[in-house]
Design a protein around this motif. Sequence first.
Motif, PDB file in Angstrom:
ATOM      1  N   ILE A  16      -6.197 -13.457   0.797  1.00 51.26           N
ATOM      2  CA  ILE A  16      -4.971 -13.198   1.570  1.00 51.26           C
ATOM      3  C   ILE A  16      -5.331 -12.746   2.981  1.00 51.26           C
ATOM      4  CG2 ILE A  16      -2.906 -11.746   1.747  1.00 51.26           C
ATOM      5  CD1 ILE A  16      -2.889 -11.638  -1.337  1.00 51.26           C
ATOM      6  N   LEU A  17      -6.343 -11.879   3.091  1.00 50.85           N
ATOM      7  CA  LEU A  17      -6.771 -11.420   4.411  1.00 50.85           C
ATOM      8  C   LEU A  17      -7.269 -12.586   5.258  1.00 50.85           C
ATOM      9  CD1 LEU A  17      -7.309  -9.105   6.355  1.00 50.85           C
ATOM     10  CD2 LEU A  17      -9.534  -8.779   5.264  1.00 50.85           C
ATOM     11  N   ALA A  18      -8.013 -13.505   4.645  1.00 47.54           N
ATOM     12  CA  ALA A  18      -8.496 -14.684   5.378  1.00 47.54           C
ATOM     13  C   ALA A  18      -7.338 -15.580   5.797  1.00 47.54           C
ATOM     14  CB  ALA A  18      -9.480 -15.465   4.513  1.00 47.54           C
ATOM     15  N   MET A  19      -6.308 -15.665   4.968  1.00 44.89           N
ATOM     16  CA  MET A  19      -5.122 -16.457   5.318  1.00 44.89           C
ATOM     17  C   MET A  19      -4.430 -15.886   6.556  1.00 44.89           C
ATOM     18  SD  MET A  19      -3.673 -17.022   1.442  1.00 44.89           S
ATOM     19  CE  MET A  19      -2.188 -17.962   1.829  1.00 44.89           C
ATOM     20  N   ILE A  20      -4.548 -14.560   6.718  1.00 43.21           N
ATOM     21  CA  ILE A  20      -3.927 -13.893   7.870  1.00 43.21           C
ATOM     22  C   ILE A  20      -4.818 -13.997   9.104  1.00 43.21           C
ATOM     23  CG2 ILE A  20      -3.130 -11.672   8.786  1.00 43.21           C
ATOM     24  CD1 ILE A  20      -2.507 -10.882   5.834  1.00 43.21           C
ATOM     25  N   THR A  21      -6.098 -13.620   8.956  1.00 40.91           N
ATOM     26  CA  THR A  21      -6.964 -13.470  10.126  1.00 40.91           C
ATOM     27  C   THR A  21      -7.644 -14.759  10.574  1.00 40.91           C
ATOM     28  OG1 THR A  21      -8.839 -12.828   8.720  1.00 40.91           O
ATOM     29  CG2 THR A  21      -7.431 -11.053   9.569  1.00 40.91           C
ATOM     30  N   ILE A  22      -7.867 -15.687   9.651  1.00 34.15           N
ATOM     31  CA  ILE A  22      -8.582 -16.925  10.003  1.00 34.15           C
ATOM     32  C   ILE A  22      -7.643 -18.127  10.033  1.00 34.15           C
ATOM     33  CG2 ILE A  22     -10.438 -18.516   9.356  1.00 34.15           C
ATOM     34  CD1 ILE A  22     -11.902 -16.160   8.094  1.00 34.15           C
ATOM     35  N   ASP A  23      -6.921 -18.320   8.926  1.00 34.87           N
ATOM     36  CA  ASP A  23      -6.051 -19.493   8.828  1.00 34.87           C
ATOM     37  C   ASP A  23      -4.767 -19.349   9.642  1.00 34.87           C
ATOM     38  OD1 ASP A  23      -7.930 -20.418   7.020  1.00 34.87           O
ATOM     39  OD2 ASP A  23      -6.817 -19.696   5.278  1.00 34.87           O
ATOM     40  N   LYS A  24      -4.408 -18.097   9.997  1.00 35.99           N
ATOM     41  CA  LYS A  24      -3.190 -17.817  10.762  1.00 35.99           C
ATOM     42  C   LYS A  24      -1.941 -18.311  10.049  1.00 35.99           C
ATOM     43  CE  LYS A  24      -5.768 -16.258  14.136  1.00 35.99           C
ATOM     44  NZ  LYS A  24      -5.901 -14.803  14.346  1.00 35.99           N
ATOM     45  N   LYS A  25      -1.965 -18.260   8.702  1.00 38.24           N
ATOM     46  CA  LYS A  25      -0.781 -18.686   7.937  1.00 38.24           C
ATOM     47  C   LYS A  25       0.324 -17.646   8.021  1.00 38.24           C
ATOM     48  CE  LYS A  25      -3.009 -21.803   4.649  1.00 38.24           C
ATOM     49  NZ  LYS A  25      -3.260 -22.103   3.211  1.00 38.24           N
ATOM     50  N   PHE A  26      -0.061 -16.394   8.189  1.00 31.04           N
ATOM     51  CA  PHE A  26       0.909 -15.313   8.331  1.00 31.04           C
ATOM     52  C   PHE A  26       0.512 -14.486   9.542  1.00 31.04           C
ATOM     53  CE2 PHE A  26      -0.004 -15.817   3.681  1.00 31.04           C
ATOM     54  CZ  PHE A  26       1.098 -16.608   3.394  1.00 31.04           C
ATOM     55  N   VAL A  27       1.469 -14.165  10.393  1.00 26.92           N
ATOM     56  CA  VAL A  27       1.179 -13.409  11.608  1.00 26.92           C
ATOM     57  C   VAL A  27       1.692 -11.981  11.463  1.00 26.92           C
ATOM     58  CG1 VAL A  27       1.269 -15.476  13.040  1.00 26.92           C
ATOM     59  CG2 VAL A  27       3.341 -14.127  12.705  1.00 26.92           C
ATOM     60  N   ILE A  28       1.286 -11.124  12.394  1.00 27.51           N
ATOM     61  CA  ILE A  28       1.697  -9.721  12.374  1.00 27.51           C
ATOM     62  C   ILE A  28       3.219  -9.622  12.373  1.00 27.51           C
ATOM     63  CG2 ILE A  28       1.767  -7.617  13.773  1.00 27.51           C
ATOM     64  CD1 ILE A  28      -1.116  -8.258  14.612  1.00 27.51           C
ATOM     65  N   GLY A  29       3.745  -8.838  11.439  1.00 29.80           N
ATOM     66  CA  GLY A  29       5.181  -8.647  11.328  1.00 29.80           C
ATOM     67  C   GLY A  29       5.880  -9.635  10.419  1.00 29.80           C
ATOM     68  N   GLU A  30       5.152 -10.660   9.981  1.00 29.50           N
ATOM     69  CA  GLU A  30       5.769 -11.699   9.145  1.00 29.50           C
ATOM     70  C   GLU A  30       5.817 -11.278   7.679  1.00 29.50           C
ATOM     71  OE1 GLU A  30       5.224 -16.474   8.118  1.00 29.50           O
ATOM     72  OE2 GLU A  30       4.021 -15.524   9.682  1.00 29.50           O
ATOM     73  N   LYS A  31       6.844 -11.711   7.009  1.00 30.98           N
ATOM     74  CA  LYS A  31       6.998 -11.431   5.580  1.00 30.98           C
ATOM     75  C   LYS A  31       6.223 -12.462   4.765  1.00 30.98           C
ATOM     76  CE  LYS A  31      10.564 -11.145   1.983  1.00 30.98           C
ATOM     77  NZ  LYS A  31      12.018 -11.291   1.694  1.00 30.98           N
ATOM     78  N   LEU A  32       5.512 -11.993   3.747  1.00 26.30           N
ATOM     79  CA  LEU A  32       4.793 -12.901   2.861  1.00 26.30           C
ATOM     80  C   LEU A  32       5.784 -13.630   1.949  1.00 26.30           C
ATOM     81  CD1 LEU A  32       1.648 -10.914   1.645  1.00 26.30           C
ATOM     82  CD2 LEU A  32       1.914 -12.331   3.672  1.00 26.30           C
ATOM     83  N   PRO A  33       5.388 -14.788   1.417  1.00 28.19           N
ATOM     84  CA  PRO A  33       6.252 -15.490   0.457  1.00 28.19           C
ATOM     85  C   PRO A  33       6.530 -14.583  -0.745  1.00 28.19           C
ATOM     86  CG  PRO A  33       4.446 -16.900   1.169  1.00 28.19           C
ATOM     87  CD  PRO A  33       4.144 -15.533   1.696  1.00 28.19           C
ATOM     88  N   ASN A  34       7.581 -14.923  -1.492  1.00 30.40           N
ATOM     89  CA  ASN A  34       7.891 -14.091  -2.654  1.00 30.40           C
ATOM     90  C   ASN A  34       6.760 -14.171  -3.681  1.00 30.40           C
ATOM     91  OD1 ASN A  34       8.383 -16.237  -4.649  1.00 30.40           O
ATOM     92  ND2 ASN A  34      10.217 -16.679  -3.451  1.00 30.40           N
ATOM     93  N   GLU A  35       6.790 -13.241  -4.616  1.00 28.53           N
ATOM     94  CA  GLU A  35       5.704 -13.075  -5.581  1.00 28.53           C
ATOM     95  C   GLU A  35       5.418 -14.338  -6.382  1.00 28.53           C
ATOM     96  OE1 GLU A  35       5.896 -10.411  -9.277  1.00 28.53           O
ATOM     97  OE2 GLU A  35       5.131  -9.062  -7.727  1.00 28.53           O
TER      98      GLU A  35
END
Length: 228
Positions: A16-35
């Motif tokens: 999940i951290l790699a999806m944020i920091t490397i893949d840029k799938k989620f940006v700061i302040g963005e909500k993650l998909p539901n569970e």
Amino acid sequence: MPRKEKNLSQSVADDILAMITIDKKFVIGEKLPNENELSKQLGVSRTTLRESIRILVTHNILEIKRGKGTYVTNHEKLNGNFGLEEFSTIKMNVKDLYEMRLIFEPQTAYYAAKRATEKELARILYYGRLEEEKILNKLDRTETEQAFHKSIAKATHNEFMNKLMPILYKAIDKGVILSYENEMIICDTLSDHHMIMEFLEARDAEGAKTAMKLHILRAMRGLGISNE
């Protein structure tokens, strides 16, 4: 051989951290998909996902807003400061930045070849191949090249190396911009990155280290930067 796999929840937290920091799938302040959606995307149970999210919440990477969902926080690990603000304010020339790359990046390739998990290796190869496509199609490759080098750094499993990467990005960015005007550097980048990927995929640490060093030295030479 890669290091022994972490427990599943920690491994998913890393994903999940790699999806944020490397893949840029989620940006700061963005909500993650539901569970349900995210657990299906990651191929794990909701129980494992919850534990992974708790790990990232503990490290201030994610924040759970009751009744609203889970969000990416505005944390130093994500905004590129990493507690190195004093370095970020220093004006460095291209030679200084490339010398930093020459000091650190060959060794990152060495440890990445030894320690990368299969997922981390797949991410490195994905961005390396994507960059090749962008170069051949004459498309902007800045973010892709950043992701390639950042994926290698992350695979060292060395926290300081990951903290140093935002500073090294200055050299990467500058080199990409300058190389647009130099066909030889672009050709070298294609062959060099291909060689780096081959050694990493073969888990050849010394080969990966040498290939990365050659890549940076050739870029310096192409830009007229002395390594004396």
